[in-house]
Every structure is written in structure tokens, then in C-alpha cells.
Design a protein around this motif. Structure first.
Motif, PDB file in Angstrom:
ATOM      1  N   ARG A   1      10.628  20.321   2.431  1.00 52.78           N
ATOM      2  CA  ARG A   1      11.823  19.997   3.199  1.00 52.78           C
ATOM      3  C   ARG A   1      11.974  18.486   3.365  1.00 52.78           C
ATOM      4  N   LYS A   2      10.833  17.808   3.543  1.00 54.24           N
ATOM      5  CA  LYS A   2      10.898  16.356   3.694  1.00 54.24           C
ATOM      6  C   LYS A   2      11.328  15.699   2.387  1.00 54.24           C
TER       7      LYS A   2
ATOM      8  N   ILE B   1      14.481  13.355   1.962  1.00 52.48           N
ATOM      9  CA  ILE B   1      14.442  12.010   1.377  1.00 52.48           C
ATOM     10  C   ILE B   1      15.446  11.902   0.236  1.00 52.48           C
ATOM     11  N   ASP B   2      15.479  12.913  -0.611  1.00 49.30           N
ATOM     12  CA  ASP B   2      16.435  12.892  -1.726  1.00 49.30           C
ATOM     13  C   ASP B   2      17.871  12.898  -1.218  1.00 49.30           C
ATOM     14  N   ARG B   3      18.123  13.721  -0.196  1.00 48.46           N
ATOM     15  CA  ARG B   3      19.489  13.788   0.343  1.00 48.46           C
ATOM     16  C   ARG B   3      19.891  12.452   0.950  1.00 48.46           C
ATOM     17  N   ARG B   4      18.974  11.875   1.741  1.00 49.13           N
ATOM     18  CA  ARG B   4      19.285  10.574   2.340  1.00 49.13           C
ATOM     19  C   ARG B   4      19.452   9.503   1.268  1.00 49.13           C
ATOM     20  N   GLY B   5      18.620   9.569   0.230  1.00 53.73           N
ATOM     21  CA  GLY B   5      18.753   8.608  -0.861  1.00 53.73           C
ATOM     22  C   GLY B   5      20.119   8.708  -1.512  1.00 53.73           C
ATOM     23  N   ARG B   6      20.564   9.951  -1.737  1.00 55.23           N
ATOM     24  CA  ARG B   6      21.893  10.133  -2.332  1.00 55.23           C
ATOM     25  C   ARG B   6      22.987   9.630  -1.392  1.00 55.23           C
ATOM     26  N   GLU B   7      22.843   9.975  -0.096  1.00 56.12           N
ATOM     27  CA  GLU B   7      23.849   9.539   0.868  1.00 56.12           C
ATOM     28  C   GLU B   7      23.922   8.024   0.940  1.00 56.12           C
ATOM     29  N   VAL B   8      22.754   7.361   1.012  1.00 53.28           N
ATOM     30  CA  VAL B   8      22.734   5.898   1.070  1.00 53.28           C
ATOM     31  C   VAL B   8      23.306   5.318  -0.217  1.00 53.28           C
TER      32      VAL B   8
ATOM     33  N   ILE C   1      14.125   4.665   4.049  1.00 50.17           N
ATOM     34  CA  ILE C   1      13.850   5.710   3.049  1.00 50.17           C
ATOM     35  C   ILE C   1      12.590   5.364   2.259  1.00 50.17           C
ATOM     36  N   LYS C   2      12.439   4.073   1.944  1.00 53.44           N
ATOM     37  CA  LYS C   2      11.237   3.642   1.237  1.00 53.44           C
ATOM     38  C   LYS C   2       9.995   3.910   2.075  1.00 53.44           C
ATOM     39  N   LEU C   3      10.098   3.601   3.384  1.00 57.73           N
ATOM     40  CA  LEU C   3       8.977   3.892   4.285  1.00 57.73           C
ATOM     41  C   LEU C   3       8.702   5.392   4.337  1.00 57.73           C
ATOM     42  N   LEU C   4       9.801   6.190   4.340  1.00 63.13           N
ATOM     43  CA  LEU C   4       9.628   7.649   4.320  1.00 63.13           C
ATOM     44  C   LEU C   4       8.930   8.099   3.044  1.00 63.13           C
ATOM     45  N   LYS C   5       9.314   7.469   1.914  1.00 57.17           N
ATOM     46  CA  LYS C   5       8.673   7.825   0.645  1.00 57.17           C
ATOM     47  C   LYS C   5       7.201   7.446   0.660  1.00 57.17           C
ATOM     48  N   ASP C   6       6.895   6.241   1.197  1.00 51.98           N
ATOM     49  CA  ASP C   6       5.489   5.835   1.303  1.00 51.98           C
ATOM     50  C   ASP C   6       4.729   6.790   2.212  1.00 51.98           C
TER      51      ASP C   6
ATOM     52  N   GLU D   1      14.911  23.440   1.793  1.00 51.98           N
ATOM     53  CA  GLU D   1      16.045  23.100   2.633  1.00 51.98           C
ATOM     54  C   GLU D   1      15.708  21.837   3.410  1.00 51.98           C
ATOM     55  N   PRO D   2      16.501  20.766   3.298  1.00 50.48           N
ATOM     56  CA  PRO D   2      16.154  19.502   3.967  1.00 50.48           C
ATOM     57  C   PRO D   2      16.222  19.632   5.483  1.00 50.48           C
TER      58      PRO D   2
END
Length: 724
Positions: free
Chosen positions: A232-233, A237-244, A456-461, A482-483
């Protein structure tokens, strides 16, 4: 089932290979005393498993091997083989013929053979028991053993009768079941002891395993929740990346466009600034040119005014014809006023004002001249020269005026163009300002987006660290789920994972070696429990089998005794011409020590036996001890034939059982043999002529000087054909 032949080699007096075939119901073996005919019965008894060398008329095993003679050396071994016809599959073997053989060597070693293959004695006994042969060998009556059954104990008689009824196989099964039951009881005791021994340790290991089970459940829950959390995370992250990315695309493209416009405007402004930097010099040159033209024009106008004044004076003087002298002080005053007025006019930029100033000056000059009272002077420039100079000066003034107008117009144009360009520059600067403001707003928006990208980068890390941490629990790739709908939901899920981790830490770790040991011991305990269950069931079934066998033995024994009694009565009456004979089952009770009771003690054991009751005609004889030798033989033969009639054995060997019979009884005996041969194959060893007459084939046994028994055979059917 039929006995087809007997093969002898090295057995007692049969040193050479000897073959006796039994194709007929009654086969008789005859010969003088000492010829070795009874060795035929001994060979059959020996092949069928006889272990008593004494009953075979020997002391040691090597006594059964041909010992040699003066002309023939002794044999190293003795062998005998019985071959049976098995087309009816009485023997449970897939062979048309079944051969049972036995060999003995000089060292006493015995070999047992079935169809040429080495087997155990037990195998032969069990195989023979299935077709009615038994260890009692009641179907082989040796020389002098006709009344053996009469001298036997009740229990021995019972055993003989059970053998005759074919119950030996059930006895063997019961004995085998009893042995299995004993082994089963021993095994149950051992298994219970083993289980009792491992139970304390197993209990400890079980508690550890339960802890491990709890930990495993938590670990499995953590694995499942970790997997859901990571999936889900990752989706979040992918959804937020797309939104950003989508949010960044519009401002970035707009900023790029605006920056392009700003660069274009800045370039125009810089170009105008450079142009404006050069413009003052150009305007200055124009201004200087215009000033010089004005100054030249003013100087020319002053000179014009002077000349006009001079000319006017000259003209007036010429009219008066007298030369007047003007005082210097007055001339200097008027000239000073004219010069002052010209200086004021030169400062004016407008041509009209300058012309107005010139007209004023001219007016002042004329007024001066009108009020002047001069004196004539000789030696001055002529009027013509002054007029010529005035004309030239007027041309010069006109030229200067034209040049001034042109410079003024050019100056006006440059000034107008500069004002227009300045206006355009102000518009560009205003546009530049607005573009900078808009670009600043877009940059602020992009900085906010970049901040989100950094988050988002921090979330990815963080996701990478969590994924590495989850490597101990989660295997394989993480699929997107599901995100999370919000950061709060993500944080709640993370707290849930932390709680499970804490519980897992509180559960503690279990050494895999302990768990492995628990599995092994638990598996062993389960195996022992299963074994105990199987052994208990086996013991139960064995007891049921023993009970069934016991019940069947009792039933079949009583039923068989009843049938034998009927036949015994018939044969007895035939042999004695009347009388009565019967078998009676008796029970004998004796005490023995108990093996099952822990406290020991004695128990009563009931043993069944067979008692024989006879009542001879014309004699008051009630017991077997009162019978004569012949009567005992006849009674034994009657009982033996009765047993064979009820349960016919495959064959019956009678070795001189008719030796004690007189002529009348021999005839009865022969008659019974003929009746019995209808159900049983008979092999008779005899000296009795009456018995010989009922035989279908005679084997004559002789012995020469070499001590070896030889056979001569005669088939009565063939002999009768030759005689007729």
C-alpha cells in the motif's frame, strides 16, 4: 493330491539313485527281512520333517547315509525327494508338481528343499500342515507301531486325532498368534516405557514449541501486515509521484515559457539601454550643432543689425550730405543692449522667440538711429560695400536659419523617437516586472512541488529501509496494493506494525535446534503412540484370532471326534465281527504358576485328552490293557482307518501293520484297504500275501552282496494281461 514318486539317493541301503513311482491307489513294497524295504517308510518320514533319529532307527544324522560295503565306498550325503501332483493346487504354489526334499551330510548338516530351492524346516512343516500332514505323522505307521495310538497318553491321542482331522494348521496358527501376542505385549511394554521416559522432556519442549507457535503466528501476522503495508505504501508513493509529476508539468512548462519571454524582454530592454546609452551623445551632437547654428545665426543677425544700422546711417548721412559723428558712449550703450538681447534670444529654443528678439533689436537700433545726431567722418567703408556685405550676411542668415530648422526638426524627431522608445522601454519594463512576478509565483509553486518531491524521496528512502527490514519476514516481490488514503492512515498502520513487533519481541526467540528436537521427539512420540495403538489393536485382533481359532478347534475337534466315532464303530465291528468302540473326550485339571499375575500364585489349567473305550464281542473287556497283541493291532488299525476315512490324508504308509493278523483278519484288513484306497493313496510294506493281492503294483526289494537295496517292480494289470 497324489504322491507321484519317491526319489532316493544314498539314503541308508539305497546307495544308488532309486525311483519309486506311485501311479495307483495301493502300492505294495515287499521283500525279505533285511532287504531295506522299511527304509522306504523311513525315507518318507524323514522327508516330511522327522527330527528324531531314533524313530528312524539311527543314533546320529550320518547313520542315514549309506555307510558303504566291501565293494562300494560310503556316500558323502543322503537325499530323499517326494514329488506330488499339484494340478489341483492343494499346495498354495503355482507349480504343476511340488517336490519336497531333504539332504543330510556327514557333519550332520541338513538341507530342506522345495522345488529345488533351499527353505527352512518351518516352511516345510507349514506347507505340509496346509494339506493335512503333521508332526505326529499318524499317517505313517512304522514296523511295530500299529498299536502306538493305544499306548499313547490321552493328550498324545488328542494331538494325533487333531492332526488326522487337519487341525494342525490351526494349532500352528494359534501358536504363532500366541508368540505374536507375547511379542506384542513385550513391545507394548517397551513402547509405554519409552513414552513414559520422553514425556517430561516432551512437555518442556511442547511449552517451548507453543511459544514458538505464538511467535510464528505473530511472525506470520507481521509478514502478512508488512506485505500489505509495503504494497500500500508503494502504491501511495507511486500515486503521489504521479500526482506531483502532473502538478509539476503545468507550472514547469509555464515557467519555461515565461522565462523565455523574460529573456526576450530583457534582451530588448538591454538593447534599448545600450541604445539609450548612445542616444545622449547623438542628441548632444545635434544640440551642439543646433547651438552653433543658432549662435552663428545670432552672430550673423547681430552683424546684420549692425550693417543695417550702418547702412541706414550711411544712407541718412548721404541724404544730409554731411557726416555726423556719433559719440562712442552712445554706440557702446546701444551695442551692449543689443548684445544682451541677443544673448537672451540665443538661450531660447524656439525660433519664433529668436525672431521676435531680432525684431526688438532692430526696432531698438532704428530708434537709436532716429535719435542720433552724428558727425561726418571721412575714410569709412562705402555704402555699396556694406550693402554687398549685408546681402551676403542675409544669405548666410537664411542658410543658417534653414540649417537650424533642419537640425531642430531632426532634434525633434530624435526627441520624439527617444520618447517613444522610452515609452516602449517602460512598457517592456512593466511587462518584465509582471513576468517576474508571475515567474516568482510559479517558482514558489515549483518550490512547493519540489518540497513534495523531496518528501516523496524521503518516503522512498524510508520505504527502502523498511523493505530491507522486512526482508527477514517477507519473501519475494512486493505487488502494488490499494494506496493509503492519507498520512494518518499510513501512520496508524505503522503503529500497528510496531505493536506486533513489540509482541514478537516479548514472545522471545526459540532456538531452532530446540524446535527441531521437539519435532523429532514429538514425531517419535506420535510414532510410538501410533505404534502403541497399532500394537493394542494387534493384541486385540490376535486375541480375537486366538479365540476364533480356539473356538474352531473345539468345534471341529468335537465334530471330528463324533465322525471318527461313527467310522471307528464301523471298522471295529468289521474287524471283530461285532462289539463296540468309541472315543471320549476327557478333561484333566492341573495347577501351574501364573505368569501374568504380578503377585504370582497358581492357576488351574484344563487339558483335554482322548480316552478309548472298547467292548469286544463275546468278551467282557472294558480297558485297553486287557487286549491281546492281535486285538490291540486290530483296534489300532480300525481307529487309524476311521481317522483316515473321516479326513483322508494325501497318502497313508503302513509298514507291516498286518504282521500280527491271522488269515481271517488279514482278509478283513485287505477289504478295508480296498475301501480306504478309494479316498486315500496307500503305500503298504508287507509280507502278507492277502495284502499283496489287493495291491495294484508291487515293488520288490532285494539286497545283494554289495549291501545295496535294489528294486523290482510289477504291475498286476500288466501281469494279468501277460497271463491271459
Amino acid at each position: 493330491m497324489q504322491l507321484k514318486r519317491l526319489e532316493l539317493s544314498g539314503f541308508k541301503s539305497f546307495a544308488k539313485n532309486t525311483l519309486l513311482e506311485f501311479p495307483v491307489p495301493i502300492s505294495a513294497v515287499v521283500g525279505p527281512n533285511g532287504s531295506g524295504k522299511s527304509n522306504v517308510a523311513d525315507a518318507i518320514r524323514w522327508v516330511l520333517g522327522e527330527q528324531s533319529i531314533k524313530s528312524l532307527r539311527g543314533k546320529r544324522g550320518e547313520d542315514l547315509i549309506f555307510a558303504g560295503s566291501s565293494s562300494v565306498s560310503r556316500m558323502p550325503k543322503a537325499s530323499a525327494v517326494l514329488v506330488f501332483d499339484n494340478t489341483g493346487r492343494e499346495f498354495p504354489l503355482e507349480f504343476e508338481e511340488v517336490s519336497i526334499g531333504r539332504r543330510v551330510y556327514r557333519d550332520g548338516l541338513n538341507d530342506y528343499l522345495i522345488n529345488g530351492s533351499d527353505v527352512r524346516l518351518k516352511d516345510i512343516i507349514e506347507l505340509l500342515a496346509k494339506v493335512g500332514f503333521s508332526s505326529s505323522q499318524h499317517h505313517i505307521i512304522g514296523q511295530g507301531e500299529a498299536d502306538r495310538i493305544l499306548y499313547s497318553s490321552p493328550s498324545e491321542r488328542r494331538e494325533m486325532i487333531e492332526d488326522a482331522l487337519g487341525l494342525k494348521i490351526f494349532h500352528l496358527k494359534r501358536i504363532e498368534a500366541g508368540r505374536k501376542l507375547e511379542r506384542t505385549d513385550e513391545n507394548i511394554g517397551q513402547v509405554e516405557a519409552l513414552r513414559k521416559e520422553i514425556q517430561p522432556h516432551l512437555k518442556f519442549l511442547k511449552s517451548q514449541a507453543e511459544k514458538f507457535k505464538v511467535a510464528s503466528g505473530l511472525r506470520e501476522e507481521l509478514r502478512s501486515e508488512f506485505k500489505i503495508y509495503l504494497s500500500r505504501k508503494l502504491a501511495m508513493i507511486d500515486r503521489r509521484g504521479r500526482e506531483v509529476g502532473e502538478r509539476k508539468h503545468g507550472p514547469a512548462s509555464q515557467l519555461k515559457k515565461i522565462e523565455s519571454e523574460i529573456a526576450s524582454v530583457r534582451e530588448r530592454i538591454e538593447r534599448e539601454e545600450k541604445k539609450e546609452a548612445k542616444e545622449p551623445e547623438r542628441n548632444k551632437l545635434l544640440a551642439e550643432k543646433l547651438k552653433k547654428a543658432r549662435e552663428g545665426e545670432m552672430a550673423s543677425l547681430r552683424e546684420l543689425g549692425r550693417l543695417e544700422g550702418v547702412i541706414a546711417v550711411q544712407e541718412r548721412v548721404s541724404k544730409t550730405a554731411a557726416e555726423e559723428v556719433v559719440p562712442k558712449k552712445d554706440v557702446e550703450g546701444i551695442l551692449s543692449a543689443v548684445a544682451q538681447r541677443l544673448d537672451q534670444a540665443s538661450k531660447e529654443n524656439a525660433l519664433e522667440k529668436i525672431l521676435a528678439a531680432i525684431r526688438d533689436i532692430r526696432k531698438s537700433v532704428f530708434e537709436f538711429l532716429q535719435n542720433l545726431s552724428g558727425q561726418k567722418k571721412t575714410g569709412e567703408i562705402s555704402l555699396e560695400d556694406n550693402r554687398k556685405e549685408l546681402s551676403e550676411l542675409e544669405l548666410k542668415i537664411e542658410r543658417l536659419q534653414k540649417e537650424g530648422r533642419e537640425l531642430s526638426e531632426e532634434y525633434e524627431r530624435e526627441t520624439s523617437r527617444a520618447r517613444q522608445e522610452a515609452e516602449e522601454t517602460r512598457k517592456d519594463e512593466k511587462k518584465f516586472y509582471h513576468l517576474e512576478l508571475e515567474a516568482g509565483k510559479l517558482k514558489d509553486a515549483l518550490r512547493s512541488i519540489e518540497l513534495d518531491e523531496e518528501k516523496i524521496k524521503l518516503l522512498k528512502d524510508e520505504y527502502g529501509r523498511e523493505l530491507e527490514e522486512a526482508g527477514a519476514y517477507v519473501d519475494g516481490e512486493i505487488a502494488k496494493g490499494e494506496p493509503f488514503s492519507s498520512a494518518e492512515e499510513l501512520e496508524d498502520f505503522r503503529k500497528k506494525l510496531e505493536r506486533i513487533k513489540i509482541k514478537l519481541e516479548e514472545a522471545g526467540g526459540i532456538d531452532p535446534a530446540v524446535l527441531k528436537e521437539y519435532r523429532e521427539i514429538s514425531s517419535r512420540d506420535e510414532f510410538l503412540d501410533k505404534e502403541l495403538f497399532d500394537l493394542t489393536e494387534s493384541r486385540k485382533k490376535l486375541r480375537e484370532v486366538m479365540k476364533e481359532l480356539e473356538d474352531r478347534l473345539k468345534h471341529d475337534f468335537k465334530s471330528g471326534v463324533s465322525k471318527i466315532n461313527e467310522e471307528f464303530q464301523k471298522f471295529f465291528q468289521t474287524m471283530f465281527g461285532g462289539g463296540k468302540a468309541s472315543l471320549k473326550v476327557i478333561e484333566k485339571t492341573h495347577r501351574k504358576e501364573s505368569e501374568e499375575s504380578d503377585e504370582g500364585g497358581e492357576v488351574e489349567e484344563v487339558e483335554e485328552g482322548i480316552d478309548i473305550s472298547v467292548d469286544l464281542p463275546r468278551k467282557r473287556i472294558k480297558s485297553l490293557e486287557m487286549l491281546s497283541g492281535g486285538e490291540r493291532a486290530l483296534t489300532s488299525i480300525a481307529l487309524l482307518f476311521a481317522m483316515s476315512a473321516v479326513h483322508p490324508p494325501p497318502f497313508l504308509v503302513l509298514d507291516e501293520t498286518d504282521a500280527a493278523l491271522d488269515e481271517a483278519n488279514s482278509q478283513r484288513y485287505a477289504k478295508m484297504l480296498e475301501d480306504l484306497s478309494k479316498t486315500t493313496q496307500l503305500i503298504v510294506i508287507t509280507h502278507n500275501r492277502t495284502t499283496m493281492k489287493c495291491a495294484d503294483i508291487l515293488y520288490g526289494v532285494t539286497m545283494g552282496s554289495d549291501g545295496i537295496s535294489k528294486l523290482l517292480s510289477l504291475k498286476f494289470e500288466e501281469a494279468g494281461a501277460l497271463v491271459s
